[in-house]
Design a protein around this motif. Sequence first.
Motif, PDB file in Angstrom:
ATOM      1  N   CYS A  53       0.838  -1.199   0.000  1.00 30.53           N
ATOM      2  CA  CYS A  53       0.000   0.000   0.000  1.00 30.53           C
ATOM      3  C   CYS A  53       0.877   1.255   0.000  1.00 30.53           C
ATOM      4  O   CYS A  53       1.941   1.287   0.636  1.00 30.53           O
ATOM      5  N   HIS A  55       0.141   3.985   1.404  1.00 27.69           N
ATOM      6  CA  HIS A  55      -0.023   4.758   2.639  1.00 27.69           C
ATOM      7  C   HIS A  55       1.133   4.431   3.575  1.00 27.69           C
ATOM      8  O   HIS A  55       2.149   5.115   3.566  1.00 27.69           O
ATOM      9  N   TYR A  56       1.026   3.341   4.352  1.00 28.09           N
ATOM     10  CA  TYR A  56       2.126   2.976   5.257  1.00 28.09           C
ATOM     11  C   TYR A  56       2.719   1.615   4.899  1.00 28.09           C
ATOM     12  O   TYR A  56       3.201   0.905   5.753  1.00 28.09           O
ATOM     13  N   HIS A  57       2.571   1.206   3.631  1.00 24.17           N
ATOM     14  CA  HIS A  57       3.246  -0.010   3.175  1.00 24.17           C
ATOM     15  C   HIS A  57       2.564  -1.299   3.656  1.00 24.17           C
ATOM     16  O   HIS A  57       3.206  -2.337   3.847  1.00 24.17           O
ATOM     17  N   GLY A  58       1.252  -1.249   3.901  1.00 20.03           N
ATOM     18  CA  GLY A  58       0.530  -2.461   4.311  1.00 20.03           C
ATOM     19  C   GLY A  58       0.623  -3.534   3.227  1.00 20.03           C
ATOM     20  O   GLY A  58       0.629  -3.214   2.037  1.00 20.03           O
ATOM     21  N   CYS A  72      -6.685  -2.426   1.474  1.00 15.51           N
ATOM     22  CA  CYS A  72      -5.517  -2.617   2.339  1.00 15.51           C
ATOM     23  C   CYS A  72      -5.943  -3.101   3.727  1.00 15.51           C
ATOM     24  O   CYS A  72      -6.880  -2.557   4.313  1.00 15.51           O
ATOM     25  N   TRP A  74      -4.538  -2.697   6.587  1.00 12.50           N
ATOM     26  CA  TRP A  74      -4.196  -1.889   7.766  1.00 12.50           C
ATOM     27  C   TRP A  74      -5.177  -0.754   8.014  1.00 12.50           C
ATOM     28  O   TRP A  74      -5.691  -0.607   9.109  1.00 12.50           O
ATOM     29  N   HIS A  75      -5.410   0.091   6.996  1.00  7.22           N
ATOM     30  CA  HIS A  75      -6.318   1.234   7.229  1.00  7.22           C
ATOM     31  C   HIS A  75      -7.334   1.374   6.105  1.00  7.22           C
ATOM     32  O   HIS A  75      -7.818   2.460   5.821  1.00  7.22           O
ATOM     33  N   ALA A  77      -7.545   1.428   2.780  1.00  6.06           N
ATOM     34  CA  ALA A  77      -7.509   2.155   1.496  1.00  6.06           C
ATOM     35  C   ALA A  77      -8.028   1.238   0.390  1.00  6.06           C
ATOM     36  O   ALA A  77      -7.858   0.016   0.459  1.00  6.06           O
ATOM     37  N   PRO A  90      -7.005   6.069   3.139  1.00  7.81           N
ATOM     38  CA  PRO A  90      -5.954   7.055   3.346  1.00  7.81           C
ATOM     39  C   PRO A  90      -4.797   7.020   2.344  1.00  7.81           C
ATOM     40  O   PRO A  90      -3.973   7.933   2.373  1.00  7.81           O
TER      41      PRO A  90
HETATM   42  S1  FES Z   1      -1.075   1.070   5.106  1.00  8.05           S
HETATM   43 FE1  FES Z   1      -2.621   0.787   3.657  1.00  8.05          FE
HETATM   44  S2  FES Z   1      -4.192   2.085   4.270  1.00  8.05           S
HETATM   45 FE2  FES Z   1      -2.600   2.450   5.699  1.00  8.05          FE
END
Ligand code: FES
Length: 508
Positions: A53, A55-58, A72, A74-75, A77, A90
């Motif tokens: 991802c 965002h934070y690499h999920g 994703c 994690w959060h 997306a 996100p």
């Molecule tokens: S790491 Fe994918 S939405 Fe945050």
Amino acid sequence: MASGDKRPAGPDLSKGVPATGIPEGSMMAGHIGDDEVLLARQSGRLFALSAHCTHYHGPLVDGLLVGATVRCPWHHAHFSLETGEAIAAPALSPLTCWHVEERDGKVFVKGKRTQAQPKTTGSANEHIAIVGGGAAGFAAAEMLRRRGFAGRISMISNDSAGPVDRPNLSKDYLAGSAPEDWVPLRGDDWYAENKIDLKLKTEVTSLDTRSKELTLGDGSKMKFDKLLLATGAEPVKLDIPGADQPHVHTLRSLADCRAIIEQAKTAKHAVVIGASFIGLETAAALRARDIDVHVVAPEKRPLERVFGPQLGEFIRALHEEHGVRFHLEDTVTAFDGKRAVLKNGDPLNADLAVIGVGVRPRIDLAERAGLAVDKGVSVNEHMETSVSGIYAAGDIARWPDPISGEKIRVEHWVVAERQGQVAALNMMGLRTPFRFAPFFWSQHYDVPINYVGHAEKWDSIEVEGDVMKRDCVVRYKRGSRVLAVASIYRDKESLEAGVAMEREAAKT
Ligand code: FES
Ligand SMILES: Cc1cc2nc3c(=O)[nH]c(=O)nc-3n(C[C@H](O)[C@H](O)[C@H](O)COP(=O)(O)OP(=O)(O)OC[C@H]3O[C@@H](n4cnc5c(N)ncnc54)[C@H](O)[C@@H]3O)c2cc1C
């Protein structure tokens, strides 16, 4: 091993993998050279995209395929399988897409695909003004340019910093484990390159809905054709003696965060007032800096009002494990120099204090302009206020939530960004309703808690798994209906719960 020696996981997809290993509705992770690639088969088609991802690499392979998207874990997306576009925050940047081919019972991933540039839309003379340089305002501006809006965009913010990754300000950045370049949502050049006129340190003091004009702090006027109000929320201040001292802080902006970090360099004892998300995340970040932390709050269990007693107990135990000392069912009545005074008169050393007792939406501008307000700025499902052409999004917006069937206002990063994105699409004339299940996450030490849905009140809580072992799904129910789901390390169930809520709402 040095990071440069790290080999990407999974099979080499350029050499092909058995087609039977990637059945309908499944994903697998592999690589092409040093690039980690996700292979997915959905609705009879094969897709290859970046495996992580933006965002934070999920790890997307642990996420969910839903229709034409991958979500994703994690959060939450959403990315388009077809184009890689980050269609719901996100994440904001796209995934790279690759060519895929199936032959002789094998699937091969070939070179990278180039993406078509969006066609420009709208008139170059049109002017969209955005009040607020936070989650919703930034996501709106980014979406307008991403989808080819040809007109002018002005983003006006009374903050001294451009749009930042606000959730990080109470987590890694405050703890000292995130580098500076994680914080801005985009570098300074991005605004000029995308012709976004970002006016910082500029207050919008009034809005005239008839003449479609804003008044700025220096008295100058700004005309607009369409407007997005995204003024967010401000921390509630405590009206107690001594709370105006320089070592007593609230936390909303990057400047607030930096002031706390500066003081944390020499502080030995911190008092956090409020067992809110921001209060508790701050407590965790200060513990990471080896500061003695006391949390004072009126409730019986931290975050019980949002999460119920089971998760409330867990959060308390987790923080205590890390050395936080709680003073629950208590309050700070005053600051006596560098001492916080409790209800019974007992003092706590506090060479640093952070107040995290909640926020108030900044609806004053909208209210004075005569827009409909109801404990927030009232918007319809297109994020449009009571005045045509004027939109509101984020912490200030109260919208008709199709999931709960109620008008709600929340203070969640992902909701604010997605509302900004939906407002942008509607400002471009692409009628798009906001129909996402509300989602937020909170991080305490190494434990992330995800929450999807909205439950202000419930009549039962169902726990699956073991909360104390950090492996659970907690469902908040009214009758047989699940209003919200909190989870720890059950990312797929969290995603599935959100999808189920959205599908149920789509039937209405
Ligand atoms: S790491 Fe994918 S939405 Fe945050
Ligand atoms: C430290 C911290 C950590 C958080 N962590 C999480 C988390 O982990 N998960 C989560 O879901 N949510 C989290 N949140 C909440 C989340 O950040 C907010 O819900 C989100 O930022 C709301 O976006 P917004 O665009 O509505 O407002 P904001 O991001 O606050 O942006 C509002 C902007 O408007 C500007 N502004 C206001 N009034 C005016 C005016 N009159 N003129 C000009 N400019 C004006 C402000 O300066 C600011 O730039 C956190 C919040 C904080 C403070």
